[in-house]
Design a protein around this motif. Structure first.
Motif, PDB file in Angstrom:
ATOM      1  N   TYR A  20     -37.770 -35.584  -8.165  1.00 28.33           N
ATOM      2  CA  TYR A  20     -38.195 -36.865  -8.600  1.00 28.33           C
ATOM      3  C   TYR A  20     -39.325 -37.219  -8.803  1.00 28.33           C
ATOM      4  N   LYS A  21     -40.337 -36.834  -7.577  1.00 29.81           N
ATOM      5  CA  LYS A  21     -41.765 -37.071  -7.803  1.00 29.81           C
ATOM      6  C   LYS A  21     -42.146 -36.920  -9.082  1.00 29.81           C
ATOM      7  N   GLY A  22     -43.041 -37.685  -9.607  1.00 24.08           N
ATOM      8  CA  GLY A  22     -43.841 -37.396 -10.801  1.00 24.08           C
ATOM      9  C   GLY A  22     -42.927 -37.832 -12.085  1.00 24.08           C
ATOM     10  N   LEU A  23     -41.881 -38.106 -11.932  1.00 22.96           N
ATOM     11  CA  LEU A  23     -40.916 -38.531 -13.317  1.00 22.96           C
ATOM     12  C   LEU A  23     -41.346 -39.980 -13.818  1.00 22.96           C
ATOM     13  N   SER A  65     -35.590 -48.455  -7.778  1.00 21.26           N
ATOM     14  CA  SER A  65     -35.138 -46.859  -7.397  1.00 21.26           C
ATOM     15  C   SER A  65     -35.545 -46.694  -6.096  1.00 21.26           C
ATOM     16  N   ALA A  66     -35.139 -45.652  -5.495  1.00 21.66           N
ATOM     17  CA  ALA A  66     -35.524 -45.020  -4.138  1.00 21.66           C
ATOM     18  C   ALA A  66     -37.040 -44.342  -4.457  1.00 21.66           C
ATOM     19  N   GLY A  67     -37.540 -44.175  -3.757  1.00 15.26           N
ATOM     20  CA  GLY A  67     -39.079 -43.640  -3.713  1.00 15.26           C
ATOM     21  C   GLY A  67     -40.130 -44.644  -3.919  1.00 15.26           C
ATOM     22  N   GLN A  68     -41.125 -44.077  -3.769  1.00 16.09           N
ATOM     23  CA  GLN A  68     -42.555 -44.808  -3.937  1.00 16.09           C
ATOM     24  C   GLN A  68     -42.749 -44.863  -5.657  1.00 16.09           C
ATOM     25  N   GLY A  89     -33.962 -34.933  -9.952  1.00  9.25           N
ATOM     26  CA  GLY A  89     -34.263 -36.280 -10.615  1.00  9.25           C
ATOM     27  C   GLY A  89     -34.028 -36.266 -12.336  1.00  9.25           C
ATOM     28  N   ASN A  90     -34.292 -35.066 -13.068  1.00 11.99           N
ATOM     29  CA  ASN A  90     -33.807 -35.135 -14.486  1.00 11.99           C
ATOM     30  C   ASN A  90     -32.647 -35.602 -14.819  1.00 11.99           C
ATOM     31  N   ALA A 144     -41.725 -38.775  -3.532  1.00  7.44           N
ATOM     32  CA  ALA A 144     -40.135 -39.110  -3.278  1.00  7.44           C
ATOM     33  C   ALA A 144     -39.922 -38.157  -2.290  1.00  7.44           C
ATOM     34  N   THR A 145     -38.867 -37.940  -1.300  1.00  8.62           N
ATOM     35  CA  THR A 145     -38.629 -37.063  -0.395  1.00  8.62           C
ATOM     36  C   THR A 145     -37.800 -35.903  -1.398  1.00  8.62           C
ATOM     37  N   ASP A 146     -37.231 -34.968  -0.548  1.00  8.97           N
ATOM     38  CA  ASP A 146     -36.699 -33.825  -1.177  1.00  8.97           C
ATOM     39  C   ASP A 146     -35.284 -34.281  -1.097  1.00  8.97           C
ATOM     40  N   SER A 147     -35.051 -35.623  -0.647  1.00  5.82           N
ATOM     41  CA  SER A 147     -33.353 -35.928  -0.632  1.00  5.82           C
ATOM     42  C   SER A 147     -33.016 -36.040  -2.304  1.00  5.82           C
TER      43      SER A 147
END
Length: 301
Positions: A86-89, A65-68, A38-39, A79-82
């Motif tokens: 990414y989760k938390g950014l 963006s993809a993800g919730q 993600g970064n 976000a999934t591991d795809s």
């Protein structure tokens, strides 16, 4: 007023410049390279945003963006591991600090719905569902003319409905999810099992030509796709199902195939006023949505 708009997907990042009249220019696409995390993705978006800022007098950045996405904070809440890490950014904070411009962030499928409501096939609709078909399957809900995002910004996760109990394993950790059977990725997997080195563009050409194996694969995929749509339609009774994502490149051929198949799967009252359409703006709908979300966000402050 012009802003820079970006759509961060699992496979590619699309970008462009859009003005308040809906003119989309300076379009481009780069690979997401999601495996870098993600970064790295946000760093690359930041560099593109700086380039657009130098070339054009843009007043902000709109992100799909993809993800919730917590659209109030501009943060990825799940976000999934795809896309690793990414989760938390907080995309909004990261980009606004880098480019020194206001930034808004919304989920990509919500942006498809917003874009089509503003400048597309949902202009006249107050109650409709959006289903985007790409690397995964995403969803969005419009009720009474407004986007419904759910209690925790997670409404519309159609891709993780269970289509086949104890079926194929999904990145979300469960089995039998809709997107493991009806996404573009799932279709490509079926194609790879039967052909060597064939991408979906060539595959759909084979289907149109009537190639026996290609048609069989397509029919199986359409069966799974419409089976999921059937559940959505019976649950929500919308006037419109809007199909978005990269698969819309197939145009009326795909739209007709979906409508023909779904016709015999619905209760009479559910199909009475239902229309299934592809997004008018095809794979650019997210960019339009990112723009209208930006303007609605900052006009309300």
């Amino acid at each position: 007023m012009k802003i820079g708009v970006f759509d961060i997907g699992g496979t590619s990042i699309k970008y462009g410049i859009i003005d308040i009249q809906g003119n989309l220019t300076e379009q481009g696409t780069i690979p997401t390279e999601a495996y870098n995390g993600g970064n790295s993705i946000i760093e690359r978006v930041g560099r593109l945003a700086e380039m657009l800022k130098k070339k054009h007098e843009i007043e902000g950045i709109g992100i799909s963006s993809a993800g919730q996405i917590n659209s109030m904070m501009g943060k990825v809440v799940h976000a999934t591991d795809s896309i690793p890490g990414y989760k938390g950014l907080n995309i909004s904070d990261m980009l606004s600090e880098k480019v020194q411009l206001p930034v808004s962030v919304e989920n990509d499928v919500n942006c498809t719905a917003l874009g089509e409501k503003w400048n597309g096939n949902a202009k006249e609709e107050d109650d409709f569902l959006c289903v985007t078909i790409g690397t995964g399957i995403g969803g969005a809900i419009f009720l009474n003319g407004e986007l419904y995002t759910g209690t925790t910004f997670a409404a519309g996760e159609w891709g993780h409905m269970t289509l086949y109990p104890n079926g194929k394993s999904c990145l979300c950790g469960f089995k039998g999810c809709y997107e493991e059977y009806a996404s573009s990725r799932a279709l490509q997997r079926k194609v790879d099992d039967n052909f060597t080195g064939m991408d979906l563009k060539i595959f759909f050409e084979k289907v149109r030509e009537g190639h026996d194996i290609a048609v069989k694969i397509f029919d199986e995929w359409i069966e799974d796709l419409t089976l999921g749509l059937k559940s959505l339609i019976h649950a929500m009774n919308p006037s419109l199902i809007l199909i978005g994502g990269g698969i819309t490149a197939q145009g009326t051929f795909l739209e007709n195939a979906i409508n023909v198949k779904i016709e015999g799967m619905l209760l009479p009252n559910h199909k009475d006023k239902l229309t299934v359409k592809l997004a008018k703006n095809r794979n650019q709908a997210n960019l339009y949505g990112a723009a209208i979300h930006f303007w609605s966000t900052y006009e309300s402050r």
